[in-house]
Every structure is written in C-alpha cells, then in structure tokens.
Enzyme design. Structure first.
Site, PDB file in Angstrom:
ATOM      1  N   GLY A 168       4.684  -1.647   9.136  1.00  0.00           N
ATOM      2  CA  GLY A 168       5.338  -2.818   8.563  1.00  0.00           C
ATOM      3  C   GLY A 168       6.205  -2.420   7.396  1.00  0.00           C
ATOM      4  O   GLY A 168       6.850  -1.371   7.408  1.00  0.00           O
ATOM      5  N   GLN A 173       5.608  -1.229   4.304  1.00  0.00           N
ATOM      6  CA  GLN A 173       5.354   0.108   3.764  1.00  0.00           C
ATOM      7  C   GLN A 173       5.326   1.172   4.861  1.00  0.00           C
ATOM      8  O   GLN A 173       5.897   2.250   4.707  1.00  0.00           O
ATOM      9  CB  GLN A 173       4.016   0.131   3.000  1.00  0.00           C
ATOM     10  CG  GLN A 173       4.043  -0.600   1.678  1.00  0.00           C
ATOM     11  CD  GLN A 173       4.936   0.064   0.644  1.00  0.00           C
ATOM     12  OE1 GLN A 173       4.941   1.274   0.470  1.00  0.00           O
ATOM     13  NE2 GLN A 173       5.732  -0.729  -0.034  1.00  0.00           N
ATOM     14  N   SER A 202       1.692  -4.123  19.744  1.00  0.00           N
ATOM     15  CA  SER A 202       2.397  -4.360  18.474  1.00  0.00           C
ATOM     16  C   SER A 202       3.904  -4.376  18.691  1.00  0.00           C
ATOM     17  O   SER A 202       4.449  -3.537  19.401  1.00  0.00           O
ATOM     18  CB  SER A 202       2.061  -3.264  17.461  1.00  0.00           C
ATOM     19  OG  SER A 202       3.013  -3.283  16.414  1.00  0.00           O
ATOM     20  N   SER A 238       5.929  -3.484  16.668  1.00  0.00           N
ATOM     21  CA  SER A 238       6.517  -2.358  15.942  1.00  0.00           C
ATOM     22  C   SER A 238       6.464  -1.035  16.698  1.00  0.00           C
ATOM     23  O   SER A 238       7.082  -0.058  16.279  1.00  0.00           O
ATOM     24  CB  SER A 238       5.816  -2.185  14.597  1.00  0.00           C
ATOM     25  OG  SER A 238       5.914  -3.391  13.858  1.00  0.00           O
ATOM     26  N   GLU A 275      -6.191  -7.574   3.791  1.00  0.00           N
ATOM     27  CA  GLU A 275      -7.302  -8.365   4.325  1.00  0.00           C
ATOM     28  C   GLU A 275      -7.754  -7.851   5.700  1.00  0.00           C
ATOM     29  O   GLU A 275      -8.764  -8.304   6.224  1.00  0.00           O
ATOM     30  CB  GLU A 275      -6.935  -9.862   4.360  1.00  0.00           C
ATOM     31  CG  GLU A 275      -5.828 -10.269   5.299  1.00  0.00           C
ATOM     32  CD  GLU A 275      -4.414 -10.109   4.707  1.00  0.00           C
ATOM     33  OE1 GLU A 275      -4.258  -9.420   3.681  1.00  0.00           O
ATOM     34  OE2 GLU A 275      -3.479 -10.677   5.300  1.00  0.00           O
ATOM     35  N   HIS A 307      -2.675   0.522  -2.035  1.00  0.00           N
ATOM     36  CA  HIS A 307      -3.132  -0.510  -2.963  1.00  0.00           C
ATOM     37  C   HIS A 307      -4.655  -0.420  -2.957  1.00  0.00           C
ATOM     38  O   HIS A 307      -5.260  -0.238  -1.902  1.00  0.00           O
ATOM     39  CB  HIS A 307      -2.644  -1.887  -2.481  1.00  0.00           C
ATOM     40  CG  HIS A 307      -3.094  -3.040  -3.330  1.00  0.00           C
ATOM     41  ND1 HIS A 307      -3.245  -2.971  -4.695  1.00  0.00           N
ATOM     42  CD2 HIS A 307      -3.450  -4.309  -2.983  1.00  0.00           C
ATOM     43  CE1 HIS A 307      -3.663  -4.143  -5.159  1.00  0.00           C
ATOM     44  NE2 HIS A 307      -3.804  -4.957  -4.146  1.00  0.00           N
ATOM     45  N   GLY A 344       8.717  -1.755   0.900  1.00  0.00           N
ATOM     46  CA  GLY A 344       8.988  -0.636   1.791  1.00  0.00           C
ATOM     47  C   GLY A 344      10.449  -0.431   2.127  1.00  0.00           C
ATOM     48  O   GLY A 344      10.923   0.708   2.234  1.00  0.00           O
ATOM     49  N   GLU A 386       0.264 -10.753 -10.374  1.00  0.00           N
ATOM     50  CA  GLU A 386       0.811 -11.671  -9.371  1.00  0.00           C
ATOM     51  C   GLU A 386       0.221 -13.078  -9.499  1.00  0.00           C
ATOM     52  O   GLU A 386       0.919 -14.063  -9.299  1.00  0.00           O
ATOM     53  CB  GLU A 386       0.673 -11.104  -7.945  1.00  0.00           C
ATOM     54  CG  GLU A 386      -0.729 -10.910  -7.452  1.00  0.00           C
ATOM     55  CD  GLU A 386      -0.823  -9.884  -6.310  1.00  0.00           C
ATOM     56  OE1 GLU A 386       0.086  -9.066  -6.155  1.00  0.00           O
ATOM     57  OE2 GLU A 386      -1.837  -9.918  -5.583  1.00  0.00           O
ATOM     58  N   SER A 404      22.641 -18.976 -26.186  1.00  0.00           N
ATOM     59  CA  SER A 404      23.177 -19.606 -27.398  1.00  0.00           C
ATOM     60  C   SER A 404      22.106 -19.663 -28.482  1.00  0.00           C
ATOM     61  O   SER A 404      20.915 -19.571 -28.187  1.00  0.00           O
ATOM     62  CB  SER A 404      23.625 -21.036 -27.072  1.00  0.00           C
ATOM     63  OG  SER A 404      22.484 -21.833 -26.789  1.00  0.00           O
TER      64      SER A 404
HETATM   65  P1  NDP Z   1       2.857  -5.476   6.612  1.00  0.00           P
HETATM   66  O1  NDP Z   1       2.210  -6.761   6.927  1.00  0.00           O
HETATM   67  O2  NDP Z   1       4.310  -5.445   6.340  1.00  0.00           O
HETATM   68  O3  NDP Z   1       2.586  -4.435   7.807  1.00  0.00           O
HETATM   69  C1  NDP Z   1       1.336  -4.271   8.378  1.00  0.00           C
HETATM   70  C2  NDP Z   1       1.426  -3.398   9.614  1.00  0.00           C
HETATM   71  O4  NDP Z   1       0.108  -3.241  10.150  1.00  0.00           O
HETATM   72  C3  NDP Z   1       2.285  -3.982  10.734  1.00  0.00           C
HETATM   73  O5  NDP Z   1       3.021  -2.945  11.355  1.00  0.00           O
HETATM   74  C4  NDP Z   1       1.238  -4.545  11.694  1.00  0.00           C
HETATM   75  O6  NDP Z   1       1.636  -4.572  13.038  1.00  0.00           O
HETATM   76  C5  NDP Z   1       0.139  -3.523  11.533  1.00  0.00           C
HETATM   77  N1  NDP Z   1      -1.153  -4.022  11.962  1.00  0.00           N
HETATM   78  C6  NDP Z   1      -1.697  -5.258  11.764  1.00  0.00           C
HETATM   79  N2  NDP Z   1      -2.926  -5.311  12.310  1.00  0.00           N
HETATM   80  C7  NDP Z   1      -3.151  -4.110  12.865  1.00  0.00           C
HETATM   81  C8  NDP Z   1      -4.242  -3.540  13.584  1.00  0.00           C
HETATM   82  N3  NDP Z   1      -5.345  -4.259  13.859  1.00  0.00           N
HETATM   83  N4  NDP Z   1      -4.138  -2.257  14.019  1.00  0.00           N
HETATM   84  C9  NDP Z   1      -3.040  -1.534  13.762  1.00  0.00           C
HETATM   85  N5  NDP Z   1      -1.972  -1.999  13.093  1.00  0.00           N
HETATM   86  C10 NDP Z   1      -2.030  -3.280  12.660  1.00  0.00           C
HETATM   87  O7  NDP Z   1       2.017  -4.843   5.389  1.00  0.00           O
HETATM   88  P2  NDP Z   1       2.609  -4.159   4.057  1.00  0.00           P
HETATM   89  O8  NDP Z   1       3.386  -2.955   4.439  1.00  0.00           O
HETATM   90  O9  NDP Z   1       3.205  -5.189   3.184  1.00  0.00           O
HETATM   91  O10 NDP Z   1       1.246  -3.696   3.331  1.00  0.00           O
HETATM   92  C11 NDP Z   1       0.541  -2.539   3.711  1.00  0.00           C
HETATM   93  C12 NDP Z   1      -0.247  -2.003   2.519  1.00  0.00           C
HETATM   94  O11 NDP Z   1       0.689  -1.559   1.533  1.00  0.00           O
HETATM   95  C13 NDP Z   1      -1.150  -3.007   1.835  1.00  0.00           C
HETATM   96  O12 NDP Z   1      -2.302  -2.326   1.382  1.00  0.00           O
HETATM   97  C14 NDP Z   1      -0.310  -3.473   0.645  1.00  0.00           C
HETATM   98  O13 NDP Z   1      -1.064  -3.949  -0.457  1.00  0.00           O
HETATM   99  C15 NDP Z   1       0.377  -2.172   0.289  1.00  0.00           C
HETATM  100  N6  NDP Z   1       1.630  -2.327  -0.463  1.00  0.00           N
HETATM  101  C16 NDP Z   1       2.598  -3.186  -0.021  1.00  0.00           C
HETATM  102  C17 NDP Z   1       3.790  -3.287  -0.687  1.00  0.00           C
HETATM  103  C18 NDP Z   1       4.898  -4.133  -0.183  1.00  0.00           C
HETATM  104  O14 NDP Z   1       5.930  -4.132  -0.839  1.00  0.00           O
HETATM  105  N7  NDP Z   1       4.792  -4.832   0.924  1.00  0.00           N
HETATM  106  C19 NDP Z   1       4.029  -2.521  -1.924  1.00  0.00           C
HETATM  107  C20 NDP Z   1       2.993  -1.564  -2.229  1.00  0.00           C
HETATM  108  C21 NDP Z   1       1.822  -1.515  -1.528  1.00  0.00           C
HETATM  109  P3  NDP Z   1       2.891  -5.481  13.563  1.00  0.00           P
HETATM  110  O15 NDP Z   1       4.099  -4.672  13.159  1.00  0.00           O
HETATM  111  O16 NDP Z   1       2.702  -5.563  15.023  1.00  0.00           O
HETATM  112  O17 NDP Z   1       2.784  -6.785  12.828  1.00  0.00           O
HETATM  113 MG    MG Z   2       1.803  -6.198  -7.812  1.00  0.00          MG
END
Ligand code: NDP
Ligand code: MG
Length: 346
Positions: free
Chosen positions: A26, A28, A52, A54, A85, A109, A135, A196, A253
């Site tokens: 996703g 990151q 997925s 992706s 989560e 994180h 990301g 946040e 101002s």
């Molecule tokens: P996203 O929701 O953008 O991406 C999550 C990814 O995980 C997606 O590719 C999703 O698949 C995949 N996924 C979901 N469920 C499963 C599963 N059961 N098995 C395998 N893959 C799965 O998450 P983020 O990138 O936002 O966050 C990821 C981590 O990075 C978190 O810990 C977050 O706190 C941390 N983080 C995030 C930041 C940000 O800017 N977003 C900044 C710094 C840290 P699909 O593509 O099919 O949905």
């Molecule tokens: Mg933060």
C-alpha cells in the site's frame, strides 16, 4: 543534542545480500519495496494475500510476489507494512510460525509491538524504521535522488547488531540522505498517537468545526464561515511550517496578532491541556489501543457510523461546492492527488 545519522553512519552492505520481504504493497509498502530494490538489495519479495488488487502493481514494478507465509519463510528480513489493526491477525496466522532464529522482524510504526498485540520470539531481532511521511512521498523523493527522514528504534536485539541493520534498511529506502533519528518503540507510538488525536487530526478538526458552527449559528453565511475557519488554515499553517509561530505572526496584521495573544488562550484555555493529559494517559495505559482493537473485532461498526456522520456535516457540503470551483485544487492540475494518504508528518 540528539544524534542524527546520515549516509556515512550506515553500512548498506549489512542488508545488500539479504532477502527482504515487504508485507503489504500500500502507501508504505510500494515505496519500501521499490526503493530497496533500486538501492540494490539482492532479493525483495512482496507478501500479499490471494486476490489483492496490488499484486499486479507489484509485478508491474518488476517485483516478485508471494503469499505472506511463503515470503516470510524465504526472507531474512520481514517488514510488516499492513494496516496496524491487521498486524495481529496476519502475524498469528501467517508470520509467527515462520520466524526462525536469525531473522529480523520490522515495522514502520510501533503500535502492534508496543501494545503487545504481537509478541515475537526472543531469538529474533525486532526493529522499526518509520519514515516521516506518506509512502508516495518516500518513493517520489527517492526517485529524485533524495530521501525523507526516518526514525529507527530497537525492540529486541538478539544478534547484537539490530540497530546497524535498521540503519542499513533506512539507507536502502533513502532516509540517511535526509537524516535518521533514534527513538524507542514507546516514544514513537505514544507521541504519534497523541499528536494525531489531540492536535493534528482530532484537535484541528474539532477547532475548525467549532469555529464554523459558531459563525453559522450567529447568522453569517456558511461560505464565509468556511473560508475563515477552514480554507485559511492552510495559509497560516504554511507560514508556521516555514518559520515557526514567529514567521506567521510577522506576516499577519497587528490586529490579528493582538487578537491571537488575547483571545487564543481564552478559546483554547487551561481545560484543553487538562483534557490532553487525560487523552495522553489513555494512550499510555493502553486503554486507547484496547478500545480500537475491540472496535475492529466488532467490525468497526461505531467507527463507520462516526465516519458517515462526519461526512454529512454542513462544512463538508459547503466545502465540496466551493472547492469544485477552485481550479488549483482540481485533481487534473495536482500531482499529489489520488491515494496519497497524508498521514500527519509520519
Ligand atoms: P495501506 O493501507 O496503505 O496498505 C496496506 C497494504 O496491506 C495493502 O497493500 C493491502 O492490500 C495489504 N494487506 C491488507 N490486508 C492484508 C493481508 N491480510 N495480507 C497481506 N496483505 C494485506 O497501509 P499503510 O502503508 O498506510 O500502513 C502500513 C504501515 O506503515 C502501518 O504500520 C502504518 O502505521 C505505517 N506507516 C504509514 C504511513 C503512511 O503514511 N501511510 C507513514 C509511516 C508509517 P491491498 O493493496 O489489496 O489493499
Ligand atoms: Mg503521526
């Protein structure tokens, strides 16, 4: 002064010949996997679930895609980039049993580890590399030959070299070009949640809505209230971002500045800090994490209902209409549109 690590403080060779599994593709995940590959990591595998959306994107980027189980089995370094989560359930079912001595488990994180939702075996290294930005910015900045800052932290150091590997990984995603700071899982997790909840997301949206409602209820036009209490936030924040509170106060101002000093502390009064202390203590005690995980186990019912409730607020209706006329906000003219989740400063 806190030590900041740069290019020469990190040895990329420590990760260069390893197999790195990036779990999730996703916000990151896509950036970490591609940056590591372009930096020359021997093998980068993306771990995803069957079906997925992706998978194809990762393949198009020239990456190898495997199931989470298979990716974890084959990798030396496993970086979990799933929504926080979901860490617990995926870890339990697909990662845990494939973590063998000598491997390194990583997160971006600290939430799931700090609150003990996942509890890795003691013979593996557990570290964090947390980029301070979304990301898509991590990837775009890397492609331009630069980096964005990151935090590193060590949760468990079985090998005695956990921090060095964290720095090598940070170098691989480009962060040592911008600066890498060391923190702890506790500090990163608790400050991130607090920021946040009380200032960046929760605090700001509540302040904006209260201001907007006050004007509308007093009979002023909603459009005026929107401009004054929401639209102009960005103009003020840009100044604060560039040069602190002083630069912002230099630009406004004298009338605005006088109102700032005399009225601001009346609006955000002593009680606000008292409330913030309570919010912080709920984070520290684990009460917030427990509540949020319970919400997830129950199918996010309250969460989804609050989300749709908030979307019906009149500031959203008025804003939608006004923004549709602001050509500079039109996605066609804007590079950072679509999926870039601007997750507050991380
Ligand atoms: P996203 O929701 O953008 O991406 C999550 C990814 O995980 C997606 O590719 C999703 O698949 C995949 N996924 C979901 N469920 C499963 C599963 N059961 N098995 C395998 N893959 C799965 O998450 P983020 O990138 O936002 O966050 C990821 C981590 O990075 C978190 O810990 C977050 O706190 C941390 N983080 C995030 C930041 C940000 O800017 N977003 C900044 C710094 C840290 P699909 O593509 O099919 O949905
Ligand atoms: Mg933060």
């Amino acid at each position: 002064m806190t030590k900041i690590y740069y290019e020469n403080d990190a040895d990329f060779n420590l990760i260069k010949n390893k197999t790195v599994a990036v779990i999730g593709f996703g916000s990151q995940g896509h950036a970490h996997a591609q940056n590591l590959k372009d930096s020359g990591v021997a093998r980068v595998i993306v771990g995803l679930y069957e079906g997925s959306k992706s998978t194809q994107k990762a393949k198009d980027a020239g990456l190898e895609v495997l199931s989470v189980i298979e990716a974890t089995k084959q990798a030396d370094v496993i970086m979990i980039l799933l929504p926080d989560e979901k860490h617990k359930s995926v870890y339990e079912k697909e990662i845990k049993s494939n973590l063998k001595k000598g491997k390194t488990l990583m997160v971006a994180h600290g939430f799931s580890l700090h609150f003990k939702l996942i509890q890795p075996p003691s013979d593996i290294d557990v570290i964090m590399v947390a980029p301070k930005g979304p990301g898509h910015r991590l990837r775009a900045t890397y492609e331009m030959g630069h980096g964005i800052p990151s935090l590193v932290a060590v949760y468990h150091d079985a090998s005695g070299k956990a921090k060095d590997l964290a720095l090598a990984y940070a170098k691989g995603i480009g962060s040592t070009k911008a600066g890498v700071m060391e923190t702890t899982f506790r500090e990163e997790t608790e400050t991130d949640l607090f920021g946040e909840q009380s200032v960046l997301c929760g605090g700001l949206t509540s302040l904006i809505k209260a201001g907007y409602e006050t004007l509308v209820e007093a009979g002023y036009q909603p459009e005026m209230a929107y401009f004054e209490c929401l639209h102009e936030v960005k103009l003020i924040v840009d100044l604060i971002y560039e040069g602190g509170l002083s630069k912002m106060r230099d630009s406004i101002s004298n009338t605005a500045e006088y109102g700032d000093y005399t009225r601001g502390p009346r609006v955000v009064d002593k009680r606000v800090k008292e409330n913030m202390k309570k919010v912080l203590s709920e984070i520290q005690s684990g009460q917030f994490a427990k509540e949020w995980m319970k919400e997830n186990e129950e199918g996010q019912v309250n969460f989804k209902s609050m989300r749709s409730q908030e979307q019906t607020h009149s500031i959203e209706q008025v804003g939608k209409e006004l923004r549709s006329k602001m050509s500079f906000l039109n996605p066609a003219n804007k590079v950072s549109s679509n999926k870039e989740k601007v997750t507050v400063e991380r």
